[in-house]
Design a protein around this motif. Structure first.
Motif, PDB file in Angstrom:
ATOM      1  N   LYS A  66      -7.982  -0.616  -4.023  1.00 22.83           N
ATOM      2  CA  LYS A  66      -9.255  -1.463  -3.187  1.00 22.83           C
ATOM      3  C   LYS A  66      -9.524  -0.683  -2.091  1.00 22.83           C
ATOM      4  CE  LYS A  66     -10.698  -5.874  -2.066  1.00 22.83           C
ATOM      5  NZ  LYS A  66     -10.452  -7.201  -1.899  1.00 22.83           N
ATOM      6  N   THR A  69      -8.934   5.966   3.091  1.00 21.53           N
ATOM      7  CA  THR A  69      -7.539   5.024   2.763  1.00 21.53           C
ATOM      8  C   THR A  69      -7.187   3.909   3.919  1.00 21.53           C
ATOM      9  OG1 THR A  69      -6.192   6.787   4.144  1.00 21.53           O
ATOM     10  CG2 THR A  69      -6.461   7.006   1.884  1.00 21.53           C
ATOM     11  N   LYS A 128      -7.036   0.878   5.471  1.00 18.60           N
ATOM     12  CA  LYS A 128      -7.013  -0.405   5.054  1.00 18.60           C
ATOM     13  C   LYS A 128      -7.311  -0.457   3.608  1.00 18.60           C
ATOM     14  CE  LYS A 128      -9.204  -2.637   9.142  1.00 18.60           C
ATOM     15  NZ  LYS A 128      -9.782  -3.637   9.787  1.00 18.60           N
ATOM     16  N   ARG A 149      -0.116   4.777   0.981  1.00 17.07           N
ATOM     17  CA  ARG A 149      -1.282   5.166   1.496  1.00 17.07           C
ATOM     18  C   ARG A 149      -1.207   6.697   1.108  1.00 17.07           C
ATOM     19  NH1 ARG A 149      -3.426   5.858   7.613  1.00 17.07           N
ATOM     20  NH2 ARG A 149      -5.404   6.617   6.927  1.00 17.07           N
ATOM     21  N   THR A 190       0.733  -1.229   0.062  1.00 23.48           N
ATOM     22  CA  THR A 190      -0.154   0.134   0.029  1.00 23.48           C
ATOM     23  C   THR A 190       0.971   1.333  -0.029  1.00 23.48           C
ATOM     24  OG1 THR A 190      -2.046  -1.129   1.153  1.00 23.48           O
ATOM     25  CG2 THR A 190      -1.697   1.204   1.169  1.00 23.48           C
ATOM     26  N   THR A 192      -5.846  -0.865  -0.476  1.00 27.22           N
ATOM     27  CA  THR A 192      -4.891  -1.431  -0.908  1.00 27.22           C
ATOM     28  C   THR A 192      -4.580  -1.222  -2.387  1.00 27.22           C
ATOM     29  OG1 THR A 192      -6.063  -3.420  -1.400  1.00 27.22           O
ATOM     30  CG2 THR A 192      -4.526  -3.410   0.689  1.00 27.22           C
ATOM     31  N   THR A 193      -3.473  -1.411  -3.228  1.00 21.42           N
ATOM     32  CA  THR A 193      -3.448  -1.143  -4.418  1.00 21.42           C
ATOM     33  C   THR A 193      -3.436  -2.834  -5.072  1.00 21.42           C
ATOM     34  OG1 THR A 193      -1.063  -1.137  -4.204  1.00 21.42           O
ATOM     35  CG2 THR A 193      -2.335   0.826  -4.384  1.00 21.42           C
ATOM     36  N   ARG A 194      -4.018  -2.880  -6.232  1.00 24.11           N
ATOM     37  CA  ARG A 194      -4.045  -4.082  -6.839  1.00 24.11           C
ATOM     38  C   ARG A 194      -3.048  -4.759  -7.345  1.00 24.11           C
ATOM     39  NH1 ARG A 194     -10.273  -4.699  -7.382  1.00 24.11           N
ATOM     40  NH2 ARG A 194     -10.680  -2.829  -6.896  1.00 24.11           N
ATOM     41  N   HIS A 233     -11.348  -0.413   1.475  1.00 24.88           N
ATOM     42  CA  HIS A 233     -12.177  -1.245   2.223  1.00 24.88           C
ATOM     43  C   HIS A 233     -13.716  -0.774   2.534  1.00 24.88           C
ATOM     44  CE1 HIS A 233     -13.217  -3.279   5.977  1.00 24.88           C
ATOM     45  NE2 HIS A 233     -12.421  -4.115   5.800  1.00 24.88           N
TER      46      HIS A 233
END
Length: 169
Positions: A90, A163, A165, A4, A2, A167-169, A92
């Motif tokens: 992604k 932001t 939790k 952030r 991540t 994540t980047t895919r 949360h």
């Protein structure tokens, strides 16, 4: 992994753009004019198509503000959701819900601008900005600028919340 700060910047940019679209393109004329109506300060609305005039008080003001904030928040959800997906972010679901709740509640609180009783007018008066809030001259509208600054600040808080939790895919 991540990143952030990058996720925050992307989400802030997406929600800021969506905010402008939701406030100025999606909001209809009726909501824009009636959302601050109260029984003490009724608003007379003239339908642009029929020229029919109707008078609206507190209940209609609340409904108009609620309709506006619902469409505004939906616009943010769609733009942020599609944009995040396109950028490979992604978010949360709980963080997205929290961010949208922040946006929704703070937007409603600011946009229910009942003269003399609205939150922004009260804050402006208590912080020495009452004169600026009432400024409507020299090409300026103080209430509009303070409203925009309020929304920008809360959109930043909402983007930070989104932001959590993420994540980047």
């Amino acid at each position: 992994m991540t990143h952030r700060p990058a996720v925050f910047a992307a989400l802030l940019g997406l929600t800021r753009a969506a905010s402008a679209v939701g406030d100025f393109w999606v909001q209809d004329d009726f909501c824009a004019r009636v959302k601050g109506a109260s029984d003490d300060h009724p608003v007379t609305y003239e339908d642009p198509a029929t020229k029919e005039k109707t008078t609206h008080g507190t209940a209609d003001g609340r409904k108009a503000c609620l309709k506006h904030v619902l469409t505004y928040t939906a616009t943010q959800a769609i733009v942020a959701g599609v944009g995040a997906r396109a950028l490979g972010i992604k978010v949360h679901p709980a963080a997205a819900a929290a961010a949208l709740a922040i946006s929704f509640t703070t937007h409603y609180a600011a946009d229910r601008r009942v003269p003399g009783k609205g939150l922004l007018e009260k804050i402006a008066t208590k912080t020495g900005k009452g004169g600026f809030y009432k400024l409507a001259d020299f090409g300026m509208n103080g209430a509009f600028h303070l409203d925009s600054a309020w929304h920008h600040g809360w959109e930043t808080v909402a983007a930070v919340a989104a932001t959590t939790k993420a994540t980047t895919r």
